[in-house]
Scaffold this motif. Structure first.
Motif, PDB file in Angstrom:
ATOM      1  N   LEU A 132       0.819  -1.213   0.000  1.00 17.83           N
ATOM      2  CA  LEU A 132       0.000   0.000   0.000  1.00 17.83           C
ATOM      3  C   LEU A 132       0.853   1.264   0.000  1.00 17.83           C
ATOM      4  CD1 LEU A 132      -2.785  -0.988   2.566  1.00 17.83           C
ATOM      5  CD2 LEU A 132      -3.049  -0.765   0.094  1.00 17.83           C
ATOM      6  N   HIS A 133       2.029   1.198   0.612  1.00 19.03           N
ATOM      7  CA  HIS A 133       2.874   2.386   0.741  1.00 19.03           C
ATOM      8  C   HIS A 133       3.925   2.514  -0.358  1.00 19.03           C
ATOM      9  CE1 HIS A 133       1.364   2.216   4.993  1.00 19.03           C
ATOM     10  NE2 HIS A 133       1.267   3.503   4.751  1.00 19.03           N
ATOM     11  N   LYS A 134       4.089   1.475  -1.166  1.00 27.54           N
ATOM     12  CA  LYS A 134       5.136   1.515  -2.195  1.00 27.54           C
ATOM     13  C   LYS A 134       4.633   2.256  -3.427  1.00 27.54           C
ATOM     14  CE  LYS A 134       8.249  -1.314  -4.983  1.00 27.54           C
ATOM     15  NZ  LYS A 134       8.620  -2.690  -5.396  1.00 27.54           N
ATOM     16  N   PHE A 135       5.285   3.370  -3.735  1.00 29.23           N
ATOM     17  CA  PHE A 135       4.945   4.147  -4.926  1.00 29.23           C
ATOM     18  C   PHE A 135       5.577   3.494  -6.146  1.00 29.23           C
ATOM     19  CE2 PHE A 135       5.999   7.473  -8.009  1.00 29.23           C
ATOM     20  CZ  PHE A 135       4.736   7.994  -8.254  1.00 29.23           C
ATOM     21  N   GLU A 136       4.766   3.322  -7.175  1.00 28.66           N
ATOM     22  CA  GLU A 136       5.268   2.691  -8.402  1.00 28.66           C
ATOM     23  C   GLU A 136       4.857   3.534  -9.594  1.00 28.66           C
ATOM     24  OE1 GLU A 136       4.130  -1.465  -8.641  1.00 28.66           O
ATOM     25  OE2 GLU A 136       3.983  -1.550  -6.454  1.00 28.66           O
ATOM     26  N   GLU A 137       5.847   3.998 -10.339  1.00 24.22           N
ATOM     27  CA  GLU A 137       5.552   4.787 -11.534  1.00 24.22           C
ATOM     28  C   GLU A 137       5.657   3.882 -12.741  1.00 24.22           C
ATOM     29  OE1 GLU A 137       6.041   9.397 -12.674  1.00 24.22           O
ATOM     30  OE2 GLU A 137       7.746   8.410 -11.742  1.00 24.22           O
ATOM     31  N   LYS A 138       4.605   3.816 -13.530  1.00 23.90           N
ATOM     32  CA  LYS A 138       4.575   2.906 -14.675  1.00 23.90           C
ATOM     33  C   LYS A 138       5.335   3.506 -15.846  1.00 23.90           C
ATOM     34  CE  LYS A 138       0.296   0.621 -13.355  1.00 23.90           C
ATOM     35  NZ  LYS A 138       0.010   1.308 -12.113  1.00 23.90           N
ATOM     36  N   ASN A 139       5.992   2.620 -16.600  1.00 25.25           N
ATOM     37  CA  ASN A 139       6.694   3.112 -17.782  1.00 25.25           C
ATOM     38  C   ASN A 139       5.691   3.367 -18.901  1.00 25.25           C
ATOM     39  OD1 ASN A 139       6.160   0.649 -19.184  1.00 25.25           O
ATOM     40  ND2 ASN A 139       7.954  -0.298 -18.211  1.00 25.25           N
ATOM     41  N   GLN A 140       6.170   3.942 -19.977  1.00 26.62           N
ATOM     42  CA  GLN A 140       5.276   4.369 -21.050  1.00 26.62           C
ATOM     43  C   GLN A 140       4.520   3.194 -21.660  1.00 26.62           C
ATOM     44  OE1 GLN A 140       7.212   6.351 -24.340  1.00 26.62           O
ATOM     45  NE2 GLN A 140       5.420   7.618 -24.734  1.00 26.62           N
ATOM     46  N   TYR A 141       5.172   2.044 -21.811  1.00 26.83           N
ATOM     47  CA  TYR A 141       4.520   0.871 -22.390  1.00 26.83           C
ATOM     48  C   TYR A 141       3.374   0.398 -21.501  1.00 26.83           C
ATOM     49  CZ  TYR A 141       3.757  -3.872 -24.080  1.00 26.83           C
ATOM     50  OH  TYR A 141       3.179  -5.016 -24.548  1.00 26.83           O
ATOM     51  N   GLU A 142       3.646   0.352 -20.183  1.00 23.83           N
ATOM     52  CA  GLU A 142       2.593  -0.059 -19.242  1.00 23.83           C
ATOM     53  C   GLU A 142       1.413   0.898 -19.295  1.00 23.83           C
ATOM     54  OE1 GLU A 142       4.405  -2.198 -15.383  1.00 23.83           O
ATOM     55  OE2 GLU A 142       5.265  -0.230 -15.790  1.00 23.83           O
ATOM     56  N   GLN A 143       1.704   2.206 -19.399  1.00 21.30           N
ATOM     57  CA  GLN A 143       0.628   3.188 -19.468  1.00 21.30           C
ATOM     58  C   GLN A 143      -0.237   2.981 -20.709  1.00 21.30           C
ATOM     59  OE1 GLN A 143       1.760   7.308 -18.747  1.00 21.30           O
ATOM     60  NE2 GLN A 143       3.456   6.651 -17.468  1.00 21.30           N
ATOM     61  N   LEU A 144       0.411   2.664 -21.826  1.00 21.36           N
ATOM     62  CA  LEU A 144      -0.329   2.418 -23.056  1.00 21.36           C
ATOM     63  C   LEU A 144      -1.218   1.186 -22.930  1.00 21.36           C
ATOM     64  CD1 LEU A 144       2.430   3.157 -25.721  1.00 21.36           C
ATOM     65  CD2 LEU A 144       0.334   4.451 -25.390  1.00 21.36           C
ATOM     66  N   MET A 145      -0.677   0.140 -22.331  1.00 19.61           N
ATOM     67  CA  MET A 145      -1.445  -1.092 -22.158  1.00 19.61           C
ATOM     68  C   MET A 145      -2.655  -0.862 -21.272  1.00 19.61           C
ATOM     69  SD  MET A 145      -0.151  -3.647 -23.885  1.00 19.61           S
ATOM     70  CE  MET A 145      -0.611  -5.161 -23.035  1.00 19.61           C
ATOM     71  N   LEU A 146      -2.453  -0.151 -20.143  1.00 19.69           N
ATOM     72  CA  LEU A 146      -3.536   0.084 -19.197  1.00 19.69           C
ATOM     73  C   LEU A 146      -4.610   0.994 -19.770  1.00 19.69           C
ATOM     74  CD1 LEU A 146      -1.505   0.380 -15.913  1.00 19.69           C
ATOM     75  CD2 LEU A 146      -3.360  -1.217 -16.321  1.00 19.69           C
ATOM     76  N   SER A 147      -4.198   1.923 -20.613  1.00 20.21           N
ATOM     77  CA  SER A 147      -5.173   2.861 -21.173  1.00 20.21           C
ATOM     78  C   SER A 147      -5.860   2.295 -22.424  1.00 20.21           C
ATOM     79  CB  SER A 147      -4.498   4.189 -21.518  1.00 20.21           C
ATOM     80  OG  SER A 147      -3.474   3.993 -22.468  1.00 20.21           O
ATOM     81  N   GLY A 148      -5.449   1.093 -22.835  1.00 18.00           N
ATOM     82  CA  GLY A 148      -6.101   0.433 -23.953  1.00 18.00           C
ATOM     83  C   GLY A 148      -5.694   1.014 -25.303  1.00 18.00           C
ATOM     84  N   LEU A 149      -4.564   1.704 -25.340  1.00 16.53           N
ATOM     85  CA  LEU A 149      -4.135   2.339 -26.597  1.00 16.53           C
ATOM     86  C   LEU A 149      -3.179   1.464 -27.388  1.00 16.53           C
ATOM     87  CD1 LEU A 149      -3.508   5.956 -25.274  1.00 16.53           C
ATOM     88  CD2 LEU A 149      -5.516   5.088 -26.463  1.00 16.53           C
TER      89      LEU A 149
END
Length: 292
Positions: free
Chosen positions: A274-291
């Motif tokens: 819950l406390h671990k901050f994780e910044e997603k890379n650009q590829y992960e962001q694209l996958m999650l956003s369905g692009l």
């Protein structure tokens, strides 16, 4: 409700309470305890009118991104939130400034903000936490009368699952002689399995009582469970920790089922997550956003 201006909003651990007090009416609520020095009626909600402004100032000052938590003392989706939208304003700021969110609630009102939760989770990490205590819907309406039922919360967990947002369930409290049964625990765990929750936080089968919340709890026991108050006093006197006599057996079932389904259940591991901050890379962001 009454409005106040406060001097700060984030704790040292980056948690916040946008409101003080609650209208959900859960009979066991620890936040009623006198040690928290709430100098107003619990149902007379204290609205921190400058919370969004203070949060923005705090986020601007932070040199390092982190997870921002809310909901541990007062549910961020109490009834007033429908009108005031202070929780939504704060979530918007968390997204705008690129922070993560760990939010705890018992209310299906959180689905209103699904758009923001998804945006945060695409960029960093958003964890939705839900408290589940009672599989029996009728019992739920007695011990948690003014909030979404367990079934409604389960539906929220499935919405989060379907939108790729990780969830953690708080299996707490479990009330001795009331919902400390194998049927109840297995029912809740079945919900968790179907909703594919990431983790379950359970400190043991039981609850805690101290001055303030004990009196309210006993009053409600007299109203809904005649004779139960005497049974509690006879069994526990005025102890703070109120463990279920079924604790060992139920915890064994809990651990076995979590292991079998790959659900995180170690308390330290859950809190680290819950406390671990994780910044997603650009590829992960694209996958999650369905692009992709």
């Amino acid at each position: 409700m009454h409005e106040v201006e406060v001097k700060g909003i984030l704790s040292a651990q980056n948690g916040m309470n946008i409101y003080r007090g609650c209208t959900h009416g859960c009979i066991y609520c620890d936040s009623r305890s006198k040690c928290y020095q709430m100098n107003h009626d619990f149902e007379d909600i204290e609205v921190k009118v400058n919370a969004p402004k203070l949060l923005e100032e705090a986020l601007r000052r932070k040199r390092k991104k982190c997870m921002i938590g809310t909901g541990s003392m007062t549910d961020p989706y109490i009834h007033l939130e429908e009108k005031l939208e202070n929780t939504r304003k704060c979530i918007e700021l968390i997204y705008t400034y690129g922070f993560g969110l760990a939010i705890l609630t018992k209310s299906a009102r959180i689905v209103r903000d699904l758009d923001l939760l998804k945006k945060i989770n695409e960029k960093t990490k958003c964890v939705v936490q839900m408290t589940l205590t009672t599989y029996d819907e009728n019992l739920c309406k007695i011990i948690e009368p003014n909030v979404s039922t367990t079934k409604e919360r389960f539906e929220v967990l499935k919405v989060m699952r379907d939108n790729g947002i990780p969830t953690v369930v708080w299996l707490s409290p479990i009330l001795p002689f009331i919902n400390d049964t194998e049927e109840n625990i297995r029912g809740i765990l079945d919900y968790c399995i179907e909703a594919k929750v990431h983790g379950i936080i359970c400190f043991g089968m039981g609850l805690t009582l101290r001055e303030g919340n004990r009196e309210y709890f006993y009053k409600k026991l007299d109203e809904h469970f005649p004779g139960m108050k005497s049974r509690y006093i006879e069994s526990y006197k005025y102890a703070y920790e109120i463990p279920s006599p079924n604790n060992d057996r139920l915890m064994s079932i809990f651990r076995t089922i979590c292991k079998a389904h790959g659900i995180m259940y170690d308390i330290k591991e859950c809190f680290d997550y819950l406390h671990k901050f994780e910044e997603k890379n650009q590829y992960e962001q694209l996958m999650l956003s369905g692009l992709e």
